[in-house]
Design an enzyme around this catalytic site. Structure first.
Site, short mmCIF file in Angstrom:
data_model
loop_
_atom_site.label_atom_id
_atom_site.label_comp_id
_atom_site.label_asym_id
_atom_site.label_seq_id
_atom_site.Cartn_x
_atom_site.Cartn_y
_atom_site.Cartn_z
N ARG A 106 0.82 -1.21 0.00
CA ARG A 106 0.00 0.00 0.00
C ARG A 106 0.86 1.26 0.00
O ARG A 106 0.51 2.24 -0.66
CB ARG A 106 -0.96 -0.03 1.20
N TYR A 137 -6.50 -1.01 -6.80
CA TYR A 137 -5.92 -2.24 -6.23
C TYR A 137 -5.21 -2.00 -4.91
O TYR A 137 -5.01 -0.88 -4.48
CB TYR A 137 -5.05 -2.99 -7.23
N GLU A 138 -4.88 -3.11 -4.24
CA GLU A 138 -4.35 -3.11 -2.86
C GLU A 138 -5.34 -2.46 -1.89
O GLU A 138 -4.94 -1.80 -0.93
CB GLU A 138 -2.99 -2.40 -2.80
N GLY A 139 -6.60 -2.64 -2.14
CA GLY A 139 -7.65 -2.05 -1.31
C GLY A 139 -8.12 -0.76 -1.91
O GLY A 139 -7.41 0.25 -1.87
#
Length: 592
Positions: free
Chosen positions: A294, A434-436
């Protein structure tokens, strides 16, 4: 074709004038003197501009292709990947016990920004490998470390993270991928994962997948998820590659951007897997990888914005159109360059002030990770945990907006693929997802991180900024232009946090409806803090009689722009938060 020049001088300014890296007590930072970091950054900058940047449009135009079960990367990617590997760049901040160079993480983030700005899709291959390396390094057994890490540090083998399934993204408790225990201690992994970046390719000998799956009979939901190492090729006891594992690429996704990175549907058909960490504690190990990722994705937001900004500046200085309203500035030409126009200046200053502030924020975050890991500092761990959703969400939202601004500077040419600006916008867009997804980052910030440890990290940040403002209140110029705006914004951030505390328990929607505004309010305060620190450092450099006064004067002027033109957005975000959930939740679902 767009170009990229690594802003080495700016990195040096942040590392040494602002963060005082070589003076830090963090183990290993004493080696980060100006000459050492300059040599590293200069060389990384050359690779970025001369090797990776020319391949960026190639990757965009050619993309990856799947033929007979094999994924082929764009022309030139493998040779460039080999060059990075041979130079030791893939293991810059990895453990020397496994072939890494052992440098602080902050240097990995700095060089990573350069490589990403030059070619985001390419840099993802080693970036994901680094995340998988970190998860195994922290949670793996000695045997697992010895088996996988040396090859992953060198990127002879690369790594991935496999979370998402067709029916579940963020809600991983719904996953269906199963891990059946075997008598020999291994597991048979069966299921399908989607959106797997760098899932397969032709640049390494093996791909080490980290796969989330459920062991039958385990707890329901997310508490029953475990993490497994599933190599593309099984590894023999002597370290050589054995049989092909039961993992294959079902298809390559056709995407809006990052065409040079292979985004795969991965099929697991009783593939042999090895438990990483503890049964049913997979998310603990995966979050080691995700938190690092992140911050890396936040860095992607500012990196692509930097590349887009650089090209927008070049275009604005070259493109002739109209005359300056205050008088002709290019009398020998048919028109003035568009950079004379105030609205073009505004667009460029929006980008410049964001990128330079975001760079300082990202490097400060990387320094906190070093502090937490190398000094086992729990306070630093708490602080970077609080700031991670802000780094990821704010830097990618604003980074994408900057690529749009850069594209706008080009006018119609910005919409034409030949000029390359479209790629920056398309590539940057995925970083918000992406990645949350960034909405999830905002919920994480408000719902978990703000109240973590009884609110201790948040209170520590507020106190840090308050103390900083007090310590620098006597310099009238700095106080008026930087400290007072920062103090106002920080108080607005605290008021928003207090609103959540007072109203969130009664009606959680009051907090959740304002979560994205809170994330952006938080991000602006952090950049305001960074700009205030940079302004003070630049002023001190000018007072010392530096030979490059123009650099530091430009830095202060850019900071003034952020404080006067960008930071006031905090007032807007606060008012939105204080309006509560009622305006957001007023309509029934049927009325949308």
């Amino acid at each position: 074709m767009p170009s990229y020049t690594a802003p080495v001088k700016d990195f040096q300014f942040v590392l040494h004038d602002v963060l005082k890296a070589s003076e830090s007590a963090i183990p290993g930072y004493d080696e980060l003197d100006r000459d050492f970091t300059s040599a590293i950054l200069e060389e990384a900058g050359k690779i970025a501009s001369e090797v990776l940047a020319p391949l960026n449009p190639v990757g965009d135009q050619q993309g990856c292709r799947l033929e007979n079960g094999v994924v082929h990367t764009p022309e030139g990617f493998k040779a460039a990947f080999d060059q990075l590997r041979e130079g030791g760049w893939t293991g810059l901040d990895c453990d020397p016990d496994f072939g890494g160079q052992g440098m602080p993480y902050v240097m990995g983030v700095a060089t990573g920004e350069m490589f990403t700005a030059a070619n985001m899709a390419f840099t993802m291959y080693q970036g994901l490998t680094h995340g998988a390396y970190s998860a195994i390094h922290i949670h793996g057994t000695d045997q697992q470390k010895q088996t996988y890490l040396p090859k992953m540090v060198s990127c002879e083998w690369t790594g991935t993270m496999n979370l998402t399934e067709p029916h579940c993204g963020t809600d991983l408790g719904l996953m269906r991928t199963k891990a059946e225990p075997q008598e020999d201690g291994t597991y048979k992994i069966s299921g399908q994962k989607i959106f797997i970046s760098a899932g397969d390719h032709d640049m390494s000998d093996n791909v080490i997948h980290l796969v989330l799956a459920k062991i039958p009979g385990g707890p329901d939901g997310i508490k029953g998820v475990s993490l497994f190492i599933v190599p593309k090729f099984l590894v023999n006891e002597d370290g050589s590659l054995g049989a092909r594992n039961g993992v294959s690429v079902g298809k390559l996704e056709e995407k809006m951007g990052i065409h040079g990175n292979a985004t795969c549907v991965m099929n697991y058909d009783e593939a042999t897997g090895y438990l990483l960490g503890t049964e049913h504690k997979g998310m603990r190990a995966m979050f080691t990888m995700m938190n690092e990722a992140r911050l890396g994705v936040g860095m992607q937001g500012l990196a692509v914005a930097e590349a887009a900004y650089q090209n927008a500046v070049i275009y604005a200085k070259d493109r002739l159109q109209g005359r300056a309203v205050t008088g002709t500035e290019n009398p020998d030409g048919p028109a003035d360059p568009i950079i004379v126009h105030p609205d073009i200046r505004r667009a460029l200053m929006d980008q410049k002030s964001f990128v330079e502030g975001a760079r300082a924020f990202a490097l400060w975050g990387a320094q906190m990770i070093d502090q937490a890991r190398r000094s086992e500092d729990a306070a630093a761990e708490g602080m970077i945990s609080l700031l991670t959703p802000v780094l990821k969400g704010f830097l990618t939202d604003e980074g994408f907006a900057c690529t749009v601004q850069a594209q706008q500077v080009y006018g119609g040419h910005g919409y034409i693929e030949e000029w390359g600006m479209s790629q920056f916008t398309r590539d940057a867009r995925i970083a918000m997802i992406y990645e949350g997804a960034n909405g999830i980052q905002a919920l994480d910030l408000v719902g978990r991180k703000l109240a973590a440890e009884g609110g201790k990290p948040a209170m520590a940040l507020f106190e840090m900024i308050k103390t900083f403002c007090k310590e620098n209140a006597d310099d009238e110029e700095i106080a008026k232009q930087f400290i007072e705006p920062l103090k106002t914004a920080s108080k607005q951030l605290q008021e928003a946090a207090m609103y959540f505390m007072q109203n969130g328990m009664k009606n959680p929607n009051h907090a959740l409806a304002g979560s994205t505004d809170f994330l952006h309010l938080f991000g602006h305060v952090c950049l305001g803090y960074m700009w205030s620190k940079m302004a003070i450092a630049a002023k001190e450099a000018l007072a010392s009689g530096t030979g490059d006064a123009a650099f530091y004067e430009t830095k202060i002027a850019t900071g003034r722009y952020y404080m006067s033109r960008r930071l006031p957005a905090t007032a807007m975000h606060l008012q939105r938060i204080l309006s509560g959930a009622d305006p957001v939740m007023a309509l029934d679902a049927a009325n949308f």
